[in-house]
Design a protein around this motif. Structure first.
Motif, short mmCIF file in Angstrom:
data_model
loop_
_atom_site.label_atom_id
_atom_site.label_comp_id
_atom_site.label_asym_id
_atom_site.label_seq_id
_atom_site.Cartn_x
_atom_site.Cartn_y
_atom_site.Cartn_z
N HIS A 245 -13.67 3.36 1.49
CA HIS A 245 -12.35 3.11 0.93
C HIS A 245 -11.84 1.74 1.35
O HIS A 245 -11.29 0.98 0.55
CB HIS A 245 -11.36 4.19 1.38
N LEU B 63 -8.67 0.93 -5.47
CA LEU B 63 -8.44 2.25 -4.90
C LEU B 63 -7.88 3.22 -5.95
O LEU B 63 -8.11 4.42 -5.88
CB LEU B 63 -7.47 2.15 -3.72
N VAL C 247 -6.52 3.77 3.91
CA VAL C 247 -6.41 2.34 4.19
C VAL C 247 -5.13 2.03 4.96
O VAL C 247 -5.11 1.17 5.85
CB VAL C 247 -6.47 1.55 2.87
N ARG D 92 -13.78 -0.99 -0.43
CA ARG D 92 -13.34 -1.10 -1.82
C ARG D 92 -12.01 -1.86 -1.91
O ARG D 92 -11.80 -2.66 -2.80
CB ARG D 92 -13.21 0.30 -2.43
N TYR D 93 -11.12 -1.60 -0.94
CA TYR D 93 -9.82 -2.28 -0.94
C TYR D 93 -10.00 -3.77 -0.71
O TYR D 93 -9.36 -4.61 -1.37
CB TYR D 93 -8.93 -1.67 0.13
N LYS D 94 -10.86 -4.15 0.21
CA LYS D 94 -11.08 -5.56 0.50
C LYS D 94 -11.70 -6.29 -0.68
O LYS D 94 -11.43 -7.48 -0.91
CB LYS D 94 -12.01 -5.70 1.72
N ILE E 198 -5.61 -3.03 -4.31
CA ILE E 198 -5.06 -1.71 -4.61
C ILE E 198 -5.63 -1.14 -5.91
O ILE E 198 -5.88 0.06 -6.04
CB ILE E 198 -3.53 -1.78 -4.68
N ARG F 75 -7.11 7.90 -0.84
CA ARG F 75 -7.71 6.57 -0.63
C ARG F 75 -6.70 5.60 -0.03
O ARG F 75 -6.98 4.89 0.95
CB ARG F 75 -8.24 6.02 -1.96
N LEU F 76 -5.53 5.58 -0.65
CA LEU F 76 -4.48 4.67 -0.17
C LEU F 76 -4.04 5.05 1.24
O LEU F 76 -3.82 4.17 2.11
CB LEU F 76 -3.29 4.72 -1.12
N LEU G 229 0.82 -1.21 0.00
CA LEU G 229 0.00 0.00 0.00
C LEU G 229 0.86 1.26 0.00
O LEU G 229 0.56 2.23 -0.70
CB LEU G 229 -0.92 0.00 1.22
#
Length: 327
Positions: free
Chosen positions: A54, A66, A28, A57-59, A63, A24-25, A9
């Protein structure tokens, strides 16, 4: 969240191309480091639900989810084949408005575009709204015009040091004003009186495109006599020239007995342009540049026409547009 996941990440965060991806990154990464959603929201100045979205969405997509922006353009209404057909049609047909193109698309492909949508499509396809180019109805074939240009260039290369190559034609300035723009109170009109009668100026002249000098005359009538008078002025203007090449159109008086008799003992070499080819007569640009601005200037009352004495003449120097000078 393990160290390897956090390292991935952080690497994506450093490589992020815009601030939205980076936020976003970052959200997370902070959540994975043990921060609560409210703490992350306070640090990034966003709300708690956005932080949770966010992370969700990552799960679901990793990456890549995101890094992908929320907005995705709508699917094109026309297929590639239909766009190609539209291109081919627009090369042959001139539509006066985007609405006209939209109607054609609806009739042929049963796809509906709004006026603004069609305007946007035409811009994306490289089209611009502008006036068409007007060509003479009896323009000579391209090869005829190319032959003339080649002959003109050859004459320029081979002419003597003091020789001249001139382009000749007459012009007839308008007696009536041409309306231009002006600031007028909304809801009111600004009337201008039109001139009456059909009087006009008759100006005959030649232009030397190398020196940008023009020799002109004002006459009651452009005929063989006024043409010979202009030739006499030209010879006076170029006393050292052994040959003065003059390109002109195919007006009858240029071929009259009087003009031919004068040319037998003159230094002027009269050359005729291909018929119906005013685009090859460079003095046309001189007349356009010298009359375009005053003809379209707004005025508060009709201007009386200026009648100069017959057979009056002058020699004038005028700075021409850069496109003219390159001819």
């Amino acid at each position: 969240m393990d160290k390897q996941e956090l390292a991935g990440l952080r690497a994506a965060y450093r490589a992020a191309r815009n601030a939205r991806e980076a936020y976003r990154l970052n959200a997370v990464i902070l959540l994975g480091s043990g921060w609560s959603p409210s703490e992350v929201a306070a640090a990034l100045l966003i709300d708690d639900d956005t932080v949770r979205n966010h992370f969700k969405r990552y799960k679901q997509g990793g990456i890549a989810a995101l890094e992908r922006m929320n907005y995705v353009g709508s699917e094109a209404l026309l297929t590639a084949a239909e766009v190609a057909e539209l291109h081919a049609h627009l090369q042959q047909a001139l539509h006066p408005s985007a609405a006209s193109v939209a109607r054609w698309v609806k009739e042929h492909f049963r796809v509906h575009y709004t006026d603004s949508g069609m305007t946007a499509l035409l811009h994306r396809l490289g089209y611009r709204y502008k006036k068409p180019k007007l060509l003479p109805g009896k323009a000579p074939a391209p090869e005829v015009q190319e032959d003339f240009v080649a002959d003109y260039k050859k004459r320029k290369q081979n002419k003597g040091e003091h020789d001249a190559i001139l382009f000749k034609d007459a012009t007839h300035p308008r007696h009536n004003p041409v309306l231009g723009g002006g600031w007028i109170k909304r809801g009111r009109c600004f009337p201008l009186k039109n001139n009456t009668g059909r009087r006009r100026l008759n100006i005959n002249g030649v232009i030397d495109v190398e020196t940008m000098h023009a020799v002109i005359r004002y006459d009651d009538t452009i005929d063989a006599a006024s043409t010979i008078a202009l030739f006499e002025q030209i010879e006076v203007a170029y006393p050292k020239a052994a040959t003065i090449t003059v390109f002109c159109d195919n007006a009858r008086y240029y071929r009259s007995k009087a003009v031919r008799a004068y040319l037998e003992h003159s230094r002027i070499d009269l050359q005729f342009l291909p018929p119906y080819s005013p685009n090859l007569n460079l003095i046309e640009r001189f007349w356009n540049s010298s009359s375009a601005k005053p003809c379209t200037t707004a005025i508060t009352k009709p201007l009386p026409i200026t009648r100069l004495p017959a057979n009056s003449s002058s020699r004038t120097s005028m700075r021409m547009p850069s496109s003219y000078a390159r001819c």
